[in-house]
Design a protein around this motif. Sequence first.
Motif, PDB file in Angstrom:
ATOM      1  N   THR A 115      76.564  70.251  34.133  1.00 56.01           N
ATOM      2  CA  THR A 115      75.985  70.499  35.453  1.00 56.01           C
ATOM      3  C   THR A 115      76.037  69.266  36.346  1.00 56.01           C
ATOM      4  N   PHE A 116      76.598  68.187  35.869  1.00 61.18           N
ATOM      5  CA  PHE A 116      76.560  66.866  36.485  1.00 61.18           C
ATOM      6  C   PHE A 116      75.146  66.311  36.347  1.00 61.18           C
ATOM      7  N   MET A 117      75.064  64.999  36.357  1.00 58.84           N
ATOM      8  CA  MET A 117      73.842  64.261  36.062  1.00 58.84           C
ATOM      9  C   MET A 117      72.617  64.777  36.819  1.00 58.84           C
ATOM     10  N   ASN A 118      72.761  64.974  38.126  1.00 57.96           N
ATOM     11  CA  ASN A 118      71.599  65.275  38.962  1.00 57.96           C
ATOM     12  C   ASN A 118      71.002  66.653  38.735  1.00 57.96           C
ATOM     13  N   LEU A 119      71.672  67.500  37.951  1.00 58.07           N
ATOM     14  CA  LEU A 119      71.150  68.832  37.643  1.00 58.07           C
ATOM     15  C   LEU A 119      71.007  69.032  36.132  1.00 58.07           C
ATOM     16  N   SER A 120      70.848  67.938  35.396  1.00 49.34           N
ATOM     17  CA  SER A 120      70.766  67.992  33.926  1.00 49.34           C
ATOM     18  C   SER A 120      69.641  68.895  33.431  1.00 49.34           C
ATOM     19  N   GLY A 121      68.545  68.942  34.161  1.00 55.42           N
ATOM     20  CA  GLY A 121      67.395  69.740  33.740  1.00 55.42           C
ATOM     21  C   GLY A 121      67.706  71.211  33.595  1.00 55.42           C
ATOM     22  N   LYS A 122      68.644  71.701  34.376  1.00 58.17           N
ATOM     23  CA  LYS A 122      69.007  73.123  34.324  1.00 58.17           C
ATOM     24  C   LYS A 122      69.523  73.495  32.931  1.00 58.17           C
ATOM     25  N   ALA A 123      70.426  72.673  32.399  1.00 60.21           N
ATOM     26  CA  ALA A 123      70.985  72.938  31.063  1.00 60.21           C
ATOM     27  C   ALA A 123      69.918  72.765  29.987  1.00 60.21           C
ATOM     28  N   THR A 168      57.988  58.392  24.443  1.00 55.25           N
ATOM     29  CA  THR A 168      57.546  59.788  24.377  1.00 55.25           C
ATOM     30  C   THR A 168      57.377  60.403  25.758  1.00 55.25           C
ATOM     31  N   LYS A 169      57.299  59.575  26.779  1.00 50.10           N
ATOM     32  CA  LYS A 169      57.175  60.056  28.149  1.00 50.10           C
ATOM     33  C   LYS A 169      57.409  58.874  29.072  1.00 50.10           C
ATOM     34  N   GLY A 170      57.389  59.131  30.357  1.00 53.56           N
ATOM     35  CA  GLY A 170      57.564  58.053  31.320  1.00 53.56           C
ATOM     36  C   GLY A 170      58.141  58.572  32.610  1.00 53.56           C
ATOM     37  N   SER A 171      58.142  57.716  33.600  1.00 56.25           N
ATOM     38  CA  SER A 171      58.649  58.127  34.910  1.00 56.25           C
ATOM     39  C   SER A 171      60.171  58.132  34.899  1.00 56.25           C
ATOM     40  N   SER A 172      60.721  58.730  35.918  1.00 58.99           N
ATOM     41  CA  SER A 172      62.176  58.778  36.067  1.00 58.99           C
ATOM     42  C   SER A 172      62.730  57.425  36.489  1.00 58.99           C
ATOM     43  N   ALA A 173      61.885  56.555  37.027  1.00 59.67           N
ATOM     44  CA  ALA A 173      62.296  55.232  37.529  1.00 59.67           C
ATOM     45  C   ALA A 173      63.487  55.352  38.486  1.00 59.67           C
ATOM     46  N   GLY A 174      63.503  56.427  39.261  1.00 62.56           N
ATOM     47  CA  GLY A 174      64.566  56.630  40.236  1.00 62.56           C
ATOM     48  C   GLY A 174      65.838  57.250  39.686  1.00 62.56           C
ATOM     49  N   HIS A 175      65.882  57.550  38.387  1.00 62.08           N
ATOM     50  CA  HIS A 175      67.070  58.143  37.764  1.00 62.08           C
ATOM     51  C   HIS A 175      67.108  59.632  38.119  1.00 62.08           C
ATOM     52  N   ASN A 176      68.148  60.045  38.846  1.00 64.23           N
ATOM     53  CA  ASN A 176      68.193  61.420  39.340  1.00 64.23           C
ATOM     54  C   ASN A 176      68.285  62.468  38.238  1.00 64.23           C
ATOM     55  N   GLY A 177      68.948  62.141  37.135  1.00 64.73           N
ATOM     56  CA  GLY A 177      68.996  63.081  36.010  1.00 64.73           C
ATOM     57  C   GLY A 177      67.609  63.331  35.445  1.00 64.73           C
ATOM     58  N   LEU A 178      66.831  62.252  35.264  1.00 61.79           N
ATOM     59  CA  LEU A 178      65.466  62.390  34.744  1.00 61.79           C
ATOM     60  C   LEU A 178      64.554  63.092  35.756  1.00 61.79           C
ATOM     61  N   LYS A 179      64.756  62.832  37.044  1.00 64.59           N
ATOM     62  CA  LYS A 179      63.952  63.515  38.070  1.00 64.59           C
ATOM     63  C   LYS A 179      64.124  65.024  37.965  1.00 64.59           C
ATOM     64  N   ASN A 180      65.367  65.465  37.786  1.00 68.62           N
ATOM     65  CA  ASN A 180      65.641  66.894  37.696  1.00 68.62           C
ATOM     66  C   ASN A 180      65.049  67.488  36.420  1.00 68.62           C
ATOM     67  N   ILE A 181      65.090  66.754  35.328  1.00 69.34           N
ATOM     68  CA  ILE A 181      64.486  67.231  34.081  1.00 69.34           C
ATOM     69  C   ILE A 181      62.978  67.375  34.270  1.00 69.34           C
ATOM     70  N   LEU A 207      61.331  67.906  36.978  1.00 70.89           N
ATOM     71  CA  LEU A 207      61.087  69.039  37.860  1.00 70.89           C
ATOM     72  C   LEU A 207      61.154  70.355  37.086  1.00 70.89           C
ATOM     73  N   LEU A 208      62.193  70.526  36.293  1.00 73.92           N
ATOM     74  CA  LEU A 208      62.408  71.807  35.611  1.00 73.92           C
ATOM     75  C   LEU A 208      61.598  71.958  34.322  1.00 73.92           C
ATOM     76  N   LEU A 209      61.113  70.856  33.760  1.00 76.54           N
ATOM     77  CA  LEU A 209      60.269  70.951  32.557  1.00 76.54           C
ATOM     78  C   LEU A 209      58.787  70.751  32.906  1.00 76.54           C
ATOM     79  N   ASN A 210      58.503  70.660  34.192  1.00 78.72           N
ATOM     80  CA  ASN A 210      57.119  70.513  34.666  1.00 78.72           C
ATOM     81  C   ASN A 210      56.415  69.299  34.092  1.00 78.72           C
ATOM     82  N   GLY A 211      57.062  68.144  34.156  1.00 79.14           N
ATOM     83  CA  GLY A 211      56.379  66.932  33.740  1.00 79.14           C
ATOM     84  C   GLY A 211      57.275  65.924  33.060  1.00 79.14           C
ATOM     85  N   GLN A 212      56.656  64.811  32.701  1.00 79.25           N
ATOM     86  CA  GLN A 212      57.369  63.682  32.108  1.00 79.25           C
ATOM     87  C   GLN A 212      57.183  63.601  30.600  1.00 79.25           C
TER      88      GLN A 212
END
Length: 186
Positions: free
Chosen positions: A63-71, A104-117, A119-124
Amino acid sequence: MKYLITGLGNPGAQYELTRHNIGFLVLDQLADKQGASFKVDRLAEKAEFKYKGRSIHLIKPNTFMNLSGKAIAYWLQELKIEKENLLVIVDDIALPFGSLRLRTKGSSAGHNGLKNIELLLNGQNYSRLRFGVGDAFHKGQQVDYVLSNFTQTEFEAMPPLIEKANEMILSFCTIGVERTMNLFND
């Protein structure tokens, strides 16, 4: 017990050896060592193998990095895997090249792949293995840096680092995240 191990990266030959694709590189070696092979499946390339009584599913999202959460969201649901049994392998510019840190958790630190995850997993609250790629770039050049290939020196240093990342993945699946962090984190 079932586990979903996700390596983040971008599909396509032009991204194959870039810093952003370290997750794909780690999973390619793990699959190879376990005699598993990737096949194109829904939203990802997928491989699976058994290890010490566990079913380990590997995905490289297409899905490319920025939409990793979808997969990831799709495969967690499709395989009925709990979020506690998810591990994401990701490049990290905040860590020096070659540093490996399991969290075990943490912020995305600006990483767009982690931001999308997130968003789609409802949390960090999902585990991630952060693979340090360093920060040898000038202000405003971050995207170019992570999408550039590793240097020859970095590439030559990678085999034992990727091997250690693979040991950490198998440890995560067998003895759990806390004990693995105690054993491997710097």
